[in-house]
Design a protein around this motif. Structure first.
Motif, short mmCIF file in Angstrom:
data_model
loop_
_atom_site.label_atom_id
_atom_site.label_comp_id
_atom_site.label_asym_id
_atom_site.label_seq_id
_atom_site.Cartn_x
_atom_site.Cartn_y
_atom_site.Cartn_z
N THR A 77 0.92 -1.06 0.09
CA THR A 77 -0.13 0.29 0.08
C THR A 77 0.95 1.29 -0.04
O THR A 77 2.02 1.26 0.71
CB THR A 77 -0.91 0.04 1.27
OG1 THR A 77 -1.61 1.06 1.24
CG2 THR A 77 -0.33 -0.06 2.53
N HIS A 162 -8.49 0.20 12.21
CA HIS A 162 -8.91 1.44 11.52
C HIS A 162 -8.61 0.95 10.12
O HIS A 162 -9.53 1.32 9.21
CB HIS A 162 -8.13 2.42 11.61
CG HIS A 162 -8.22 3.75 11.01
ND1 HIS A 162 -9.24 4.55 11.40
CD2 HIS A 162 -7.51 4.13 9.92
CE1 HIS A 162 -9.34 5.61 10.27
NE2 HIS A 162 -8.23 5.34 9.47
N VAL A 164 -9.05 -2.02 8.64
CA VAL A 164 -10.24 -3.08 8.45
C VAL A 164 -11.20 -2.24 8.05
O VAL A 164 -12.10 -2.45 7.17
CB VAL A 164 -10.06 -4.15 9.52
CG1 VAL A 164 -11.20 -4.84 9.16
CG2 VAL A 164 -8.93 -4.91 9.35
N LYS A 165 -11.65 -1.41 9.05
CA LYS A 165 -12.97 -0.75 9.12
C LYS A 165 -13.14 0.14 7.74
O LYS A 165 -14.23 0.30 7.30
CB LYS A 165 -12.89 0.38 10.32
CG LYS A 165 -14.34 0.97 10.32
CD LYS A 165 -14.24 1.94 11.69
CE LYS A 165 -15.60 3.04 11.65
NZ LYS A 165 -15.46 3.81 12.58
N ASN A 166 -12.10 0.80 7.23
CA ASN A 166 -12.12 1.42 6.09
C ASN A 166 -11.61 0.62 4.86
O ASN A 166 -11.37 1.08 3.91
CB ASN A 166 -10.85 2.71 6.30
CG ASN A 166 -11.33 3.42 7.07
OD1 ASN A 166 -12.35 4.30 7.02
ND2 ASN A 166 -10.76 3.95 8.39
N LYS A 167 -11.56 -0.69 5.04
CA LYS A 167 -11.62 -1.57 3.78
C LYS A 167 -10.25 -1.43 2.95
O LYS A 167 -9.92 -1.74 1.66
CB LYS A 167 -12.91 -1.43 2.87
CG LYS A 167 -14.13 -1.68 3.54
CD LYS A 167 -15.24 -1.53 2.56
CE LYS A 167 -16.59 -1.78 3.23
NZ LYS A 167 -16.75 -0.80 4.36
N GLY A 168 -9.05 -1.03 3.89
CA GLY A 168 -7.83 -0.88 3.54
C GLY A 168 -6.83 -2.23 3.26
O GLY A 168 -7.50 -3.15 3.77
N LEU A 169 -5.91 -2.23 2.69
CA LEU A 169 -5.06 -3.11 2.79
C LEU A 169 -4.19 -3.25 4.09
O LEU A 169 -3.53 -2.19 4.20
CB LEU A 169 -4.04 -3.14 1.64
CG LEU A 169 -4.83 -3.46 0.20
CD1 LEU A 169 -3.85 -3.38 -0.93
CD2 LEU A 169 -5.55 -4.79 0.07
#
Length: 190
Positions: A77, A162, A164-169
């Motif tokens: 990322t 945070h 995971v909540k924001n659907k990031g890597l």
């Protein structure tokens, strides 16, 4: 030749101000001061902590993807890439040659399993410096000066949550760091 933090702090700050603007510059000064305080608390080298804290975001506002390609730095990322590119650029320019300082700069966003004391200090200082204001930062600040390993675990847990909540890597270094520090405190609510 590596910059001498104490003797050349003003010169280093001026060089940083050319690369890092606005709130990020203020953030860098806050991380420096927090890293110095944590180094004092835990008996780490204050010179190295101050230098790493000051320069940790040196490439934050640059084209980190292009630098990653130039230096052959793999990444998952772009958001966490600036620690690696800053370490590479600072080393190439000869501004920082101390591998411990470079490691603290390199891992300040993701952490890693088996962090050195200096790496933990800069990792935590980046999260809790005085300009930060978000839910949970006060608890992290208190824990930073009470038990640095618990603070590392809390920061990793919060940061991964945070992302995971924001659907990031999630950077794999963060996952390995979380598992490493979670093993230190099995079953504890942190």
């Amino acid at each position: 030749m590596q910059m001498d933090y104490t003797a050349e702090r003003e010169k280093i700050v001026n060089k940083l101000a050319q690369k890092v603007k606005g709130e990020k510059f203020d953030h860098s000064l806050g991380v420096e001061q927090t890293a110095l305080a944590l180094a004092r608390r835990y008996g780490a080298d204050r010179e190295k902590a101050g230098l790493a804290g000051l320069l940790h975001d040196y490439t934050k506002q640059m084209d980190n993807v292009a630098m990653a390609e130039k230096y052959g730095i793999p990444y998952l990322t772009e958001k966490t890439l600036h620690g690696h590119t800053a370490a590479a650029l600072l080393k190439e320019k000869g501004y920082v040659t101390d591998e411990e300082v470079l490691g603290a700069i390199r891992w300040h966003t993701t952490g890693r399993a088996g962090m050195s004391l200096l790496e933990k200090i800069v990792f935590i200082a980046d999260y809790v410096e005085p300009n930060r204001d978000f839910p949970g930062v006060e608890l992290a600040r208190e824990l930073a000066f009470a038990d640095i390993d618990k603070a590392v675990l809390l920061v990793l847990k919060t940061t991964i949550g945070h992302v995971v909540k924001n659907k990031g890597l999630i950077d794999t270094d963060s996952v390995e760091a979380y598992n490493d520090y979670r093993r230190l405190f099995p079953g504890e609510e942190i």
